[in-house]
Design a protein around this motif. Structure first.
Motif, PDB file in Angstrom:
ATOM      1  N   GLN A  40       5.713 -69.152 -40.745  1.00 52.22           N
ATOM      2  CA  GLN A  40       6.444 -70.389 -40.508  1.00 52.22           C
ATOM      3  C   GLN A  40       6.480 -71.263 -41.758  1.00 52.22           C
ATOM      4  OE1 GLN A  40       3.903 -71.091 -36.937  1.00 52.22           O
ATOM      5  NE2 GLN A  40       5.817 -71.773 -35.999  1.00 52.22           N
ATOM      6  N   LEU A  41       5.344 -71.343 -42.451  1.00 49.71           N
ATOM      7  CA  LEU A  41       5.295 -72.156 -43.664  1.00 49.71           C
ATOM      8  C   LEU A  41       6.215 -71.600 -44.750  1.00 49.71           C
ATOM      9  CD1 LEU A  41       1.476 -72.968 -44.011  1.00 49.71           C
ATOM     10  CD2 LEU A  41       3.294 -74.447 -43.178  1.00 49.71           C
ATOM     11  N   LYS A  42       6.239 -70.265 -44.890  1.00 51.71           N
ATOM     12  CA  LYS A  42       7.087 -69.653 -45.914  1.00 51.71           C
ATOM     13  C   LYS A  42       8.562 -69.900 -45.628  1.00 51.71           C
ATOM     14  CE  LYS A  42       3.796 -66.007 -47.132  1.00 51.71           C
ATOM     15  NZ  LYS A  42       3.502 -64.547 -47.079  1.00 51.71           N
ATOM     16  N   LEU A  43       8.936 -69.879 -44.351  1.00 57.05           N
ATOM     17  CA  LEU A  43      10.331 -70.122 -44.001  1.00 57.05           C
ATOM     18  C   LEU A  43      10.703 -71.600 -44.130  1.00 57.05           C
ATOM     19  CD1 LEU A  43      10.666 -67.783 -40.886  1.00 57.05           C
ATOM     20  CD2 LEU A  43      11.670 -67.442 -43.148  1.00 57.05           C
ATOM     21  N   MET A  44       9.752 -72.484 -43.851  1.00 55.77           N
ATOM     22  CA  MET A  44      10.004 -73.919 -43.955  1.00 55.77           C
ATOM     23  C   MET A  44      10.020 -74.416 -45.388  1.00 55.77           C
ATOM     24  SD  MET A  44       7.864 -75.939 -41.053  1.00 55.77           S
ATOM     25  CE  MET A  44       8.173 -77.428 -42.021  1.00 55.77           C
ATOM     26  N   PHE A  45       9.231 -73.794 -46.249  1.00 53.12           N
ATOM     27  CA  PHE A  45       8.989 -74.335 -47.582  1.00 53.12           C
ATOM     28  C   PHE A  45      10.273 -74.546 -48.392  1.00 53.12           C
ATOM     29  CE2 PHE A  45       7.569 -74.075 -52.045  1.00 53.12           C
ATOM     30  CZ  PHE A  45       6.688 -75.135 -52.050  1.00 53.12           C
ATOM     31  N   PRO A  46      11.197 -73.570 -48.454  1.00 51.58           N
ATOM     32  CA  PRO A  46      12.422 -73.821 -49.236  1.00 51.58           C
ATOM     33  C   PRO A  46      13.242 -74.987 -48.698  1.00 51.58           C
ATOM     34  CG  PRO A  46      12.180 -71.480 -48.742  1.00 51.58           C
ATOM     35  CD  PRO A  46      11.164 -72.196 -47.917  1.00 51.58           C
ATOM     36  N   TRP A  47      13.347 -75.108 -47.368  1.00 47.41           N
ATOM     37  CA  TRP A  47      14.062 -76.241 -46.780  1.00 47.41           C
ATOM     38  C   TRP A  47      13.368 -77.554 -47.139  1.00 47.41           C
ATOM     39  CZ3 TRP A  47      18.679 -75.262 -44.653  1.00 47.41           C
ATOM     40  CH2 TRP A  47      18.928 -73.985 -44.158  1.00 47.41           C
ATOM     41  N   PHE A  48      12.052 -77.539 -47.055  1.00 45.58           N
ATOM     42  CA  PHE A  48      11.252 -78.734 -47.340  1.00 45.58           C
ATOM     43  C   PHE A  48      11.445 -79.190 -48.783  1.00 45.58           C
ATOM     44  CE2 PHE A  48       7.175 -80.234 -49.102  1.00 45.58           C
ATOM     45  CZ  PHE A  48       7.020 -81.413 -48.393  1.00 45.58           C
ATOM     46  N   VAL A  49      11.286 -78.265 -49.718  1.00 46.88           N
ATOM     47  CA  VAL A  49      11.398 -78.614 -51.137  1.00 46.88           C
ATOM     48  C   VAL A  49      12.812 -79.075 -51.471  1.00 46.88           C
ATOM     49  CG1 VAL A  49      11.277 -77.704 -53.484  1.00 46.88           C
ATOM     50  CG2 VAL A  49       9.528 -77.081 -51.828  1.00 46.88           C
ATOM     51  N   GLY A  50      13.813 -78.332 -50.982  1.00 52.08           N
ATOM     52  CA  GLY A  50      15.193 -78.708 -51.263  1.00 52.08           C
ATOM     53  C   GLY A  50      15.540 -80.088 -50.734  1.00 52.08           C
ATOM     54  N   ALA A  51      15.137 -80.372 -49.488  1.00 52.30           N
ATOM     55  CA  ALA A  51      15.442 -81.676 -48.896  1.00 52.30           C
ATOM     56  C   ALA A  51      14.718 -82.799 -49.620  1.00 52.30           C
ATOM     57  CB  ALA A  51      15.069 -81.669 -47.413  1.00 52.30           C
ATOM     58  N   MET A  52      13.474 -82.566 -50.047  1.00 56.78           N
ATOM     59  CA  MET A  52      12.734 -83.593 -50.774  1.00 56.78           C
ATOM     60  C   MET A  52      13.357 -83.893 -52.125  1.00 56.78           C
ATOM     61  SD  MET A  52      10.223 -84.917 -49.152  1.00 56.78           S
ATOM     62  CE  MET A  52       9.300 -84.655 -47.649  1.00 56.78           C
ATOM     63  N   ILE A  53      13.819 -82.864 -52.810  1.00 56.50           N
ATOM     64  CA  ILE A  53      14.462 -83.078 -54.108  1.00 56.50           C
ATOM     65  C   ILE A  53      15.748 -83.892 -53.935  1.00 56.50           C
ATOM     66  CG2 ILE A  53      15.660 -81.921 -56.009  1.00 56.50           C
ATOM     67  CD1 ILE A  53      13.630 -79.648 -55.749  1.00 56.50           C
ATOM     68  N   VAL A  54      16.550 -83.523 -52.935  1.00 52.71           N
ATOM     69  CA  VAL A  54      17.793 -84.267 -52.689  1.00 52.71           C
ATOM     70  C   VAL A  54      17.480 -85.706 -52.271  1.00 52.71           C
ATOM     71  CG1 VAL A  54      19.881 -84.373 -51.289  1.00 52.71           C
ATOM     72  CG2 VAL A  54      19.041 -82.166 -52.092  1.00 52.71           C
ATOM     73  N   ALA A  55      16.425 -85.894 -51.473  1.00 52.62           N
ATOM     74  CA  ALA A  55      16.037 -87.251 -51.058  1.00 52.62           C
ATOM     75  C   ALA A  55      15.690 -88.109 -52.264  1.00 52.62           C
ATOM     76  CB  ALA A  55      14.859 -87.181 -50.092  1.00 52.62           C
ATOM     77  N   LEU A  56      14.967 -87.549 -53.229  1.00 51.89           N
ATOM     78  CA  LEU A  56      14.632 -88.304 -54.436  1.00 51.89           C
ATOM     79  C   LEU A  56      15.873 -88.610 -55.264  1.00 51.89           C
ATOM     80  CD1 LEU A  56      11.338 -86.470 -55.503  1.00 51.89           C
ATOM     81  CD2 LEU A  56      11.545 -88.766 -54.541  1.00 51.89           C
ATOM     82  N   ILE A  57      16.815 -87.651 -55.315  1.00 55.06           N
ATOM     83  CA  ILE A  57      18.060 -87.881 -56.053  1.00 55.06           C
ATOM     84  C   ILE A  57      18.865 -89.008 -55.410  1.00 55.06           C
ATOM     85  CG2 ILE A  57      20.275 -86.841 -56.671  1.00 55.06           C
ATOM     86  CD1 ILE A  57      18.811 -84.161 -56.938  1.00 55.06           C
ATOM     87  N   LEU A  58      18.837 -89.060 -54.082  1.00 55.50           N
ATOM     88  CA  LEU A  58      19.607 -90.070 -53.350  1.00 55.50           C
ATOM     89  C   LEU A  58      18.878 -91.411 -53.229  1.00 55.50           C
ATOM     90  CD1 LEU A  58      20.899 -87.890 -50.369  1.00 55.50           C
ATOM     91  CD2 LEU A  58      22.266 -88.756 -52.280  1.00 55.50           C
ATOM     92  N   SER A  59      17.647 -91.497 -53.720  1.00 56.20           N
ATOM     93  CA  SER A  59      16.826 -92.682 -53.460  1.00 56.20           C
ATOM     94  C   SER A  59      17.463 -93.974 -53.974  1.00 56.20           C
ATOM     95  CB  SER A  59      15.440 -92.500 -54.085  1.00 56.20           C
ATOM     96  OG  SER A  59      15.537 -92.298 -55.495  1.00 56.20           O
ATOM     97  N   ARG A  60      18.073 -93.939 -55.149  1.00 55.10           N
ATOM     98  CA  ARG A  60      18.708 -95.158 -55.667  1.00 55.10           C
ATOM     99  C   ARG A  60      19.887 -95.560 -54.781  1.00 55.10           C
ATOM    100  NH1 ARG A  60      22.943 -96.734 -58.807  1.00 55.10           N
ATOM    101  NH2 ARG A  60      22.642 -98.642 -60.041  1.00 55.10           N
ATOM    102  N   SER A  61      20.663 -94.587 -54.327  1.00 58.14           N
ATOM    103  CA  SER A  61      21.795 -94.884 -53.458  1.00 58.14           C
ATOM    104  C   SER A  61      21.329 -95.446 -52.123  1.00 58.14           C
ATOM    105  CB  SER A  61      22.626 -93.617 -53.232  1.00 58.14           C
ATOM    106  OG  SER A  61      23.152 -93.116 -54.451  1.00 58.14           O
TER     107      SER A  61
END
Length: 352
Positions: free
Chosen positions: A213-234
């Motif tokens: 479960q962790l291996k399947l979640m990890f790519p979604w988790f990392v990708g969403a966190m990176i996009v969240a940081l990119i969108l943080s100023r907006s």
């Protein structure tokens, strides 16, 4: 110079960026100290359990795993994925809540209160009833769909009210939709005799989380966190008002769509793994905002760290409430979350 010329001259001047209050030094301290506290909490989570295992054995199981030793298997297959899942899930719910609160300017926004968790749980109930044995990677995708359905119904109902969406109306619509979808899920569980399969998702908890479960979640988790940081100023600009965001050149429609996708990915993947756990996404962003100011470039990473820490500590507390038995983590967090929610409701009513 005439007044008309002055007006035209003023209109030609570029719009100045608003002054955003933030405390970067405080935020940096919180992130560093929070990561240190999280590491200690993870060590405690791995070390504590029904089986009394020495710390030296725990250390060896993590860094020099021997599959022939039972204690090592307990650490590697049960406690370690459970602890890491708690950290990931806490960050998911906290960041999803922070983005929702900033994007909608609604202090009551939370994946558990706006139907996202209930929608994901409802679709999972359908999967258990009509597609038993579905691989976990498909459960994650269906959770995203259910989360989108839940939040869509909530916003649809809330927008029908005269005067448009307000924080209190949105919270009431979320509570109604959550009750409806939860009832439908329970009805499906009874009719198709899958109550035991869904009991874990109803209670909410990280016990039984597997490496798969962790291996399947990890790519979604990392990708969403990176996009969240990119969108943080907006998100910061949206939190100041849509008009301000547009005046500064922000494409608010596209930003809101991207933020919604990030929230659905974070909340949907979290619910698919550990069930419906509310109030993490409500409490943590408020705490982070109080500590570091209104700049989401700091609120989002601080929320991730603090959310992870809360979830891991809550899981430890759930094991200590009644040693030898599992207390649902969701119930323990609700003990803190419900008074916090009531306080926010009263505060909103005073401000109206």
């Amino acid at each position: 110079m005439s007044s008309s010329k002055k007006a035209s001259s003023a209109s030609e001047q570029p719009t100045e960026s608003p002054v955003i209050k933030s405390r970067p030094v405080t935020a940096s301290v919180i992130i560093i100290a929070g990561i240190g506290a999280l590491v200690l909490a993870l060590v405690a989570s791995i070390s504590l359990g029904a089986a009394n295992i020495r710390f030296l054995t725990v250390w060896e199981a993590v860094f020099r795993f021997n599959p022939d030793l039972t204690d090592h298997q307990i650490i590697q297959e049960l406690r370690l994925p459970r602890a890491l899942a708690g950290a990931m899930i806490g960050a998911c719910f906290a960041v999803a809540g922070a983005i929702m609160q900033g994007m909608t300017r609604n202090p009551l926004a939370d994946p558990g209160l706006l139907g996202i968790n209930a929608g994901a749980g409802f679709v999972l109930a359908l999967c258990f009833a009509f597609a038993k044995g579905l691989p976990f990677q498909y459960l994650i995708l269906y959770s995203f769909v259910g989360a989108a359905v839940g939040v869509g119904i909530v916003y649809g109902i809330g927008s029908m009210a005269r005067g448009g969406l307000t924080p209190v109306r949105l919270a009431l619509a979320g509570a109604a939709v959550t009750a409806l979808l939860s009832s439908l899920s329970e009805g499906i569980a009874i009719f198709f005799n899958i109550g035991q399969d869904l009991a874990f998702w109803y209670a909410g908890g990280v016990a039984g989380t597997k490496w798969m479960q962790l291996k399947l979640m990890f790519p979604w988790f990392v990708g969403a966190m990176i996009v969240a940081l990119i969108l943080s100023r907006s998100v910061t600009l949206l939190s100041l008002g849509e008009d301000i965001a547009k005046s500064l050149g922000g494409r608010t429609g596209l930003i809101k769509l991207a933020c919604t996708v990030v929230v659905l990915v974070l909340a949907g993947s979290a619910v698919s793994a550990v069930g419906s756990i509310g109030f993490v996404g409500l409490m943590i962003p408020h705490i982070a905002r109080y500590l570091v100011g209104v700049d989401y470039r700091w609120i989002i990473p601080c929320s991730a760290v603090l959310g992870s820490l809360l979830m891991v500590l809550a899981d430890i507390g759930a094991r200590m409430v009644n040693p030898g038995h599992e207390t649902p983590v969701g119930a323990l967090i609700a003990v803190l979350g419900v008074p916090f929610f009531l306080y926010l409701i009263r505060k909103e009513r005073r401000d109206m």
